[in-house]
Design a protein around this motif. Structure first.
Motif, mmCIF file in Angstrom:
data_model
loop_
_atom_site.group_PDB
_atom_site.id
_atom_site.type_symbol
_atom_site.label_atom_id
_atom_site.label_comp_id
_atom_site.label_asym_id
_atom_site.label_seq_id
_atom_site.Cartn_x
_atom_site.Cartn_y
_atom_site.Cartn_z
ATOM 1 N N ASN A 102 47.208 42.662 36.712
ATOM 2 C CA ASN A 102 45.997 42.982 35.953
ATOM 3 C C ASN A 102 44.965 43.754 36.768
ATOM 4 O OD1 ASN A 102 46.644 42.007 33.416
ATOM 5 N ND2 ASN A 102 45.775 39.974 33.784
ATOM 6 N N ARG A 103 45.183 43.871 38.075
ATOM 7 C CA ARG A 103 44.300 44.675 38.926
ATOM 8 C C ARG A 103 44.967 45.998 39.331
ATOM 9 N NH1 ARG A 103 40.127 41.732 41.581
ATOM 10 N NH2 ARG A 103 39.555 39.945 40.280
ATOM 11 N N ASP A 104 46.137 46.289 38.805
ATOM 12 C CA ASP A 104 46.892 47.488 39.169
ATOM 13 C C ASP A 104 46.110 48.735 38.730
ATOM 14 O OD1 ASP A 104 48.710 49.572 39.476
ATOM 15 O OD2 ASP A 104 50.422 48.403 38.779
ATOM 16 N N ALA A 105 45.726 49.562 39.709
ATOM 17 C CA ALA A 105 44.930 50.758 39.409
ATOM 18 C C ALA A 105 45.701 51.763 38.553
ATOM 19 C CB ALA A 105 44.487 51.424 40.711
ATOM 20 N N GLY A 106 47.029 51.675 38.536
ATOM 21 C CA GLY A 106 47.811 52.547 37.682
ATOM 22 C C GLY A 106 47.597 52.262 36.206
ATOM 23 N N ARG A 107 47.110 51.072 35.894
ATOM 24 C CA ARG A 107 46.819 50.698 34.497
ATOM 25 C C ARG A 107 45.333 50.491 34.256
ATOM 26 N NH1 ARG A 107 45.258 49.929 30.281
ATOM 27 N NH2 ARG A 107 46.222 48.967 28.447
ATOM 28 N N PHE A 108 44.630 49.896 35.223
ATOM 29 C CA PHE A 108 43.196 49.637 35.082
ATOM 30 C C PHE A 108 42.467 50.237 36.287
ATOM 31 C CE2 PHE A 108 45.361 46.075 32.937
ATOM 32 C CZ PHE A 108 44.843 46.232 31.653
ATOM 33 N N GLU A 109 41.928 51.424 36.094
ATOM 34 C CA GLU A 109 41.236 52.107 37.189
ATOM 35 C C GLU A 109 40.041 51.267 37.650
ATOM 36 O OE1 GLU A 109 39.190 56.450 38.163
ATOM 37 O OE2 GLU A 109 40.125 56.063 36.206
ATOM 38 N N GLY A 110 39.897 51.145 38.977
ATOM 39 C CA GLY A 110 38.807 50.323 39.503
ATOM 40 C C GLY A 110 38.947 48.878 39.092
ATOM 41 N N GLY A 111 40.182 48.399 39.057
ATOM 42 C CA GLY A 111 40.470 47.071 38.518
ATOM 43 C C GLY A 111 39.894 45.909 39.289
ATOM 44 N N GLU A 116 46.818 39.319 50.025
ATOM 45 C CA GLU A 116 48.217 39.633 50.351
ATOM 46 C C GLU A 116 48.928 40.253 49.147
ATOM 47 O OE1 GLU A 116 51.738 39.920 52.538
ATOM 48 O OE2 GLU A 116 49.688 39.512 53.215
ATOM 49 N N LEU A 117 48.585 39.824 47.940
ATOM 50 C CA LEU A 117 49.237 40.351 46.742
ATOM 51 C C LEU A 117 48.869 41.813 46.527
ATOM 52 C CD1 LEU A 117 48.762 37.257 44.426
ATOM 53 C CD2 LEU A 117 50.895 38.044 45.453
ATOM 54 N N ALA A 118 47.608 42.166 46.768
ATOM 55 C CA ALA A 118 47.188 43.563 46.623
ATOM 56 C C ALA A 118 47.873 44.443 47.672
ATOM 57 C CB ALA A 118 45.669 43.671 46.746
ATOM 58 N N ARG A 119 48.003 43.913 48.889
ATOM 59 C CA ARG A 119 48.695 44.678 49.931
ATOM 60 C C ARG A 119 50.147 44.926 49.544
ATOM 61 N NH1 ARG A 119 45.369 41.471 53.448
ATOM 62 N NH2 ARG A 119 46.991 39.879 53.683
ATOM 63 N N ARG A 120 50.796 43.901 49.015
ATOM 64 C CA ARG A 120 52.204 44.051 48.603
ATOM 65 C C ARG A 120 52.327 45.036 47.447
ATOM 66 N NH1 ARG A 120 55.981 41.583 52.166
ATOM 67 N NH2 ARG A 120 54.665 40.221 53.418
ATOM 68 N N ARG A 121 51.392 44.990 46.499
ATOM 69 C CA ARG A 121 51.445 45.900 45.346
ATOM 70 C C ARG A 121 51.306 47.354 45.795
ATOM 71 N NH1 ARG A 121 46.773 44.569 42.230
ATOM 72 N NH2 ARG A 121 45.782 46.086 43.601
ATOM 73 N N THR A 134 54.316 42.594 41.502
ATOM 74 C CA THR A 134 52.855 42.716 41.492
ATOM 75 C C THR A 134 52.368 43.901 40.665
ATOM 76 O OG1 THR A 134 53.066 43.924 43.563
ATOM 77 C CG2 THR A 134 52.481 41.571 43.718
ATOM 78 N N GLY A 135 53.264 44.778 40.237
ATOM 79 C CA GLY A 135 52.884 45.958 39.459
ATOM 80 C C GLY A 135 52.777 45.648 37.977
ATOM 81 N N TYR A 136 51.847 46.297 37.309
ATOM 82 C CA TYR A 136 51.622 46.052 35.875
ATOM 83 C C TYR A 136 52.839 46.435 35.040
ATOM 84 C CZ TYR A 136 49.793 46.598 31.138
ATOM 85 O OH TYR A 136 49.623 46.517 29.776
ATOM 86 N N ALA A 137 53.315 47.671 35.182
ATOM 87 C CA ALA A 137 54.420 48.151 34.353
ATOM 88 C C ALA A 137 55.668 47.301 34.553
ATOM 89 C CB ALA A 137 54.714 49.620 34.661
ATOM 90 N N GLU A 138 55.919 46.920 35.794
ATOM 91 C CA GLU A 138 57.114 46.134 36.109
ATOM 92 C C GLU A 138 57.006 44.714 35.541
ATOM 93 O OE1 GLU A 138 56.641 49.564 38.698
ATOM 94 O OE2 GLU A 138 55.280 47.906 38.248
ATOM 95 N N ALA A 139 55.835 44.108 35.667
ATOM 96 C CA ALA A 139 55.637 42.756 35.117
ATOM 97 C C ALA A 139 55.773 42.767 33.606
ATOM 98 C CB ALA A 139 54.266 42.224 35.527
#
Length: 398
Positions: free
Chosen positions: A316-325, A24-29, A49-54
């Motif tokens: 920490n799984r946000d693809a905008g910061r970690f591709e293929g996270g 659910e967290l990935a869907r929301r992100r 749920t976003g890296y930059a925002e957190a």
């Protein structure tokens, strides 16, 4: 901001897979990195749920950690609001109160000081491996290896007798168990605080070369404050690393190609530890902050008084910061992850935890090159019911 799906009613905890945050967290992100969420007490706050925002919120002193302002994102912790703050428990303080405690402790946890501890950590690690080898397989890796190493290290650093570990490990388990009643939590806090208060009082009479004795000698904090600081450091100092060692080993055992890199390539270990920290993100819930004034983050206007819960696992799984996270890749450069937090509350003992893991993972895998699970992976009991995620037990053979 328009909501394409209904807002969340409290923070999701159900994990579909052992090493991944709830789907659910990935869907929301994917939909929006900052969304409305209803808290356990009915408060209308936010989920991030976003890296930059957190990362931005963790670095912004317009968001408070003070307990009287907080709302719980899950029903099990709703009663925490209004609980009196333990003296010295600076994790729940804003600047300048937080700054005062942090300043007194920073010198104890420098990279240089932690490097000086490496030989002793290596010695403790080898001693645990010797004991495992003597006792033979099968073994519970948590009991035999993952828990004793950081417990011994933090006990020596603070000046807490290791023979008292059953007390502080038992109390810590109550405090982190999401099913614990408030009565049990209060009793565990009081038990641990009284124990540390007595220990600090004894160190005033017979000081030693440890952090608690140093704080007593510094005469800037009261006995009550030092006991509270000790309570925080003791819990954080063994629970987090112990769960990283247990869950991290489980992840490697189910990813044998990644395990081989950690075992066989000393140059890869530093990156591997950062990647495991990012990928596993054992802070299961939160952290939660409260806005002290109106702040715009990720296109959302967060009003003064509104609570914000950050999903470190999703960030920490946000693809905008970690591709293929969503993939464990120990060759990845995962530096910059948020597993130790960010900003003024970034984990004080992060360098100690890193050194413990950099020593323990390869030492374990080299001593037992045929290490494997003693039960099917689906039967490993996960700490889904705890504030710090991990495994309750990890049965292994070699």
């Amino acid at each position: 901001m328009t909501e394409a799906t209904p807002r969340l009613a409290t923070y999701p905890l159900t994990r579909e897979r052992a090493f991944d945050p709830p789907d659910e967290l990935a869907r929301r992100r994917a939909e929006a990195p900052v969304q409305r969420m209803t808290y356990a007490d009915g408060h209308e706050g936010w989920l991030v749920t976003g890296y930059a925002e957190a990362r931005a919120i963790l670095a912004d002193n317009r968001f408070s950690t003070r307990p009287e302002l907080l709302h719980s994102p899950i029903p099990q912790r709703g009663e925490f609001r209004g609980e009196p703050l333990t003296p010295g428990f600076f994790l729940r303080m804003d600047a300048p109160a937080h700054t005062r405690y942090r300043r007194l402790l920073t010198g104890q946890f420098t990279v240089r000081r932690m490097k000086q501890l490496e030989p002793r950590i290596q010695e403790i690690t080898e001693s645990r491996l010797d004991a495992m080898e003597r006792e033979g397989a099968p073994a519970d890796l948590v009991e035999s290896f993952a828990l004793p190493i950081p417990s011994l290290v933090i006990c020596e650093l603070l000046g807490v007798p290791y023979e008292d570990r059953e007390k502080f490990q038992r109390d810590s388990a109550v405090l982190l168990d999401l099913g614990s009643s408030m009565a049990d939590i209060r009793a565990a806090v009081q038990d641990l605080y009284s124990y540390l208060h007595d220990l600090v009082t004894a160190k005033a009479k017979e000081p030693a070369d440890d952090i608690l004795s140093g704080l007593v000698a510094g005469a800037e904090l009261t006995t009550e404050e030092i006991a509270g600081v000790g309570l925080l450091l003791l819990i954080a100092g063994h629970e987090t690393t112990a769960n990283m060692l247990g869950l991290g080993t489980f992840a490697l055992l189910t990813n044998p190609d990644q395990l081989a890199v950690v075992r066989d390539d000393p140059a890869a270990v530093e990156n591997a530890v950062e990647e495991l920290l990012r990928y596993l993100s054992i802070v299961h819930i939160g952290p939660t902050r409260t806005a002290l004034e109106d702040v715009e983050v990720g296109g959302a206007l967060i009003r003064a008084g509104e609570a914000v819960t950050l999903s470190i696992g999703a960030a920490n799984r946000d693809a905008g910061r970690f591709e293929g996270g969503d993939v464990l890749d120990v060759s990845r450069s995962a530096h910059g992850h948020l597993s130790f937090g960010h900003g003024i509350h970034q984990c004080l003992g992060q360098q100690l935890a890193r050194i413990e893991m950099r020593i323990a993972y390869p030492a374990l895998l080299r001593r037992f090159p045929n290490l494997r699970l003693a039960v099917p992976a689906r039967e490993v009991p996960l700490r889904s019911n705890m504030a710090i995620y991990g495994v309750h037990r990890l049965p292994v053979l070699w």
